[in-house]
Enzyme design. Structure first.
Site: not given
Length: 670
Positions: A30, A577
């Site tokens: 579709c 980090h």
């Protein structure tokens, strides 16, 4: 920047993850989805398909395995193997799920999905032509207008023929026989024939002949003719019966005559049967369904508008909206207008508004880009990217959009707003709200109600669409992206490091904190875990003091104290980090001991962190150490997972081996 998708390759990736060609009964597409009917559902790997670049999500509805692609679904469909696509004659599209509703949804969606694009296109054309006529840009009596009107109206006039093609593919009937059957229905009202009227030979259509009070019979059996232009249900029923008849007749015909005798027999039976029984029954059924919904609308236009607007997107998710799409088309075909479809516009644009609200609020560049593109697609009537990629996963924005749609639906219902054409609700199809006759112009209310839903959804989503946790994650992602950008910028800077790359023999990175050594694959963060930011390790700390892993220059020192970028000898860039999503603390619990541009020695204190505070906030304290430009070097990480002390050697960085690369050798000597 969005990743460019190779749709040819994507097609193959999807096929390999649904079990290959042998596992596909059929496939259609579709506006945004590949709709597979699979033989063995268990062979399809949903999770792997969802992760493919270019795939938005996977949905199951009406017995179909639906892969949501977006506007580029035709490109993927075109690359599928020809053996499974529905472009060949007589390909049955599967039977849907075992329950009646599932089968009905599967049938309707398979028949209508392939024609939605052209249907929307001609609907827009008719709407724009109505605008031009209303603005007196074109004279409705001019041949220019008539030619353009024919271009927009022909699709609906000959809709039974178009539906005959898709229905034949769905039911496994002969496509060209179905087209001839549909043509015969239209022939009775479009083509003049010679008939005897009051003893005189006259030329008129059979439908006009009957309307003049004359009897139409077939072998003495009365036939009640109908107008079949723009009808939907009669031809679908007729082609379904045709498919059953073809299978039975084919069994008794010898193969030497089957190809031409079978169509002859089928048409000789089906044309009169359809005209006498199936056609009128289909028209009655379509009118009956329309009458039921129209009665609900007449009872309370406001309630009807609210319910359709609020429930439409939910029905789309489950695929059951196909059940009322034919009613919209039938209303427009028979009456020339429809009050029900108008309420679908707020339903679509409110999802786009919610995605736009997130676009304005989000700081995460990736999610911001996704929301922005989804909002744009939604504005033009394609809501799958917004629903499956943005609003539904977050829940709140989806609920806000549904409520906002209800407000717009109430406005549209209260003002008896109509549409006069069909097509996917969106910005370009708004002109279908213009009455070609100019007698009942409610286009202003259609635009107004839709705009209210869009703006309301955007505003409410901006202020209330994200939880505190969502906002914290968004801030963390944005900070990590900023950090990555700063690290990259530092890597590209001309500032000197402790040593040049040519002098690099080896750099050893020691444990930056005391704790337990982990593999990156164990880190609770998809970016670090994927290795996209570089090779490295993680440590689950037992103390809050973070040390420099080597001699280096501090290139990045985040104000929040949670991350540092270091430049080591030979241009090796190291990222430390501290914790996952700790940027959300905005520096609370962190003490920074170094500044940007400062030189540090291995073992120097970089920062201190309050581990108890992190745990109280529910944050993961895992500390990551990465070589962010690891692609330039040979990086070896320790696999001795377990307890580690400060100073333990964890990563060895050595020059890349270019001995096997003549080009690299030449470059080095140059």
């Amino acid at each position: 920047m969005a990743t460019k998708v190779d749709y040819q390759a994507l097609s193959g990736e999807i096929m390999s993850r649904i079990g290959g060609e042998d596992n596909v009964s059929s496939v259609v597409h579709c506006a945004t989805r590949l709709r597979f009917v699979l033989k063995d559902r268990s062979k399809a790997n949903d999770d792997d398909i969802k992760k493919l670049p270019g795939v938005i999500t996977v949905v199951e509805s009406g017995g179909q395995f639906q892969v949501v692609i977006g506007n580029n679904v035709p490109l993927v469909y075109a690359a599928l193997p020809a053996s499974i696509t529905a472009d060949s004659e007589g390909v049955a599209q599967g039977g849907g799920s075992g329950n009646f509703l599932g089968k009905a949804v599967d049938i309707v969606s398979s028949i209508f999905a392939p024609i939605l694009g052209p249907m929307a296109g001609v609907g827009i054309l008719k709407g724009l032509l109505a605008v031009a006529a209303a603005a007196h840009w074109v004279d409705t009596t001019s041949t220019t207008y008539q030619i353009l009107y024919a271009a927009g109206d022909a699709f609906f006039m000959f809709l039974p023929i178009i539906l005959a093609i898709t229905a034949a593919r769905k039911f496994g009937a002969n496509v060209f026989t179905s087209v001839a059957l549909a043509g015969a229905l239209l022939y009775t009202q479009l083509q003049a024939v010679t008939v005897l009227v009051d003893g005189e030979v006259q030329s008129m259509t059979l439908l006009a002949f009957q309307k003049a009070g004359n009897d139409v019979t077939f072998l003495g059996i009365p036939v009640v003719l109908q107008s079949y232009t723009s009808t939907v249900i009669p031809i679908i029923i007729a082609v379904w019966v045709q498919s059953l008849l073809e299978r039975q007749v084919a069994k008794v015909l010898h193969e030497s005559i089957r190809n031409f005798i079978l169509p002859m027999v089928v048409l000789a039976v089906m044309v009169p049967l359809t005209l006498a029984t199936l056609g009128p029954a289909g028209v009655w059924l379509g009118d009956g369904l329309a009458a039921i919904l129209q009665s609900a609308y007449d009872f309370s236009p406001i309630v009807s508008g609210i319910l359709i607007a609020m429930l439409w997107q939910i029905m789309v998710i489950f695929g059951v909206h196909w059940g009322i799409v034919p009613v919209f088309i039938n209303n427009i075909s028979i009456n020339g207008f429809d009050p029900l479809k108008a309420a679908c516009f707020p339903a679509v644009l409110s999802q786009a508004g919610a995605a736009f609200g997130l676009f304005l609020r989000l700081r995460d560049k990736q999610q911001k880009a996704l929301s922005g593109s989804a909002a744009l697609a939604g504005i033009f009537g394609i809501t799958e990217p917004a629903v499956y990629g943005v609003t539904l996963p977050r829940k709140r924005p989806f609920v806000i959009a549904v409520i906002s749609a209800g407000v717009g639906g109430a406005i549209i219902g209260a003002t008896s707003t109509m549409v006069y054409g069909t097509g996917a609700p969106g910005l370009l199809t708004l002109p279908i709200g213009i009455d070609p006759s100019g007698t009942n112009n409610t286009i202003g209310w259609l635009v107004g109600g839709t705009a209210v839903s869009f703006v309301l959804a955007a505003v409410l989503t901006y202020f209330f669409g994200m939880t505190k946790e969502d906002l914290a994650k968004d801030a963390a992602a944005a900070a990590d992206q900023k950090l990555a950008a700063e690290v990259d910028a530092a890597a590209d800077s001309e500032e000197t490091a402790p040593a040049t790359e040519s002098e690099l023999t080896s750099v050893t990175l020691n444990a930056p904190v005391e704790g337990t050594l982990l593999s990156l694959t164990e880190v609770n963060d998809p970016v670090f875990r994927s290795g996209k930011m570089g090779d490295g390790i993680a440590v689950l700390p037992t103390t809050g003091k973070i040390y420099a892993p080597c001699d280096a220059v501090v290139k990045v020192a985040m104000k929040t104290g949670h991350a540092f970028g270091l430049r080591a000898a030979g241009g090796v860039d190291v990222l430390i980090h501290i914790g996952i999503d700790t940027v959300s603390l905005a520096g609370e619990g962190f003490i920074t001991h170094v500044q940007r541009g400062e030189s540090v020695k291995a073992g120097d204190l970089l920062a201190e962190v309050d581990l108890e505070l992190l745990r109280e906030k529910g944050l993961d304290p895992s500390t990551i150490m990465l070589v962010t430009n690891s692609s330039k070097f040979n990086v070896e990480t320790s696999t001795e997972f377990g307890p580690v002390d400060i100073g333990k050697e964890l990563i060895q960085v050595q020059p890349a081996d270019t001995s096997a690369d003549p080009t690299a050798q030449l470059t080095a000597h140059a």
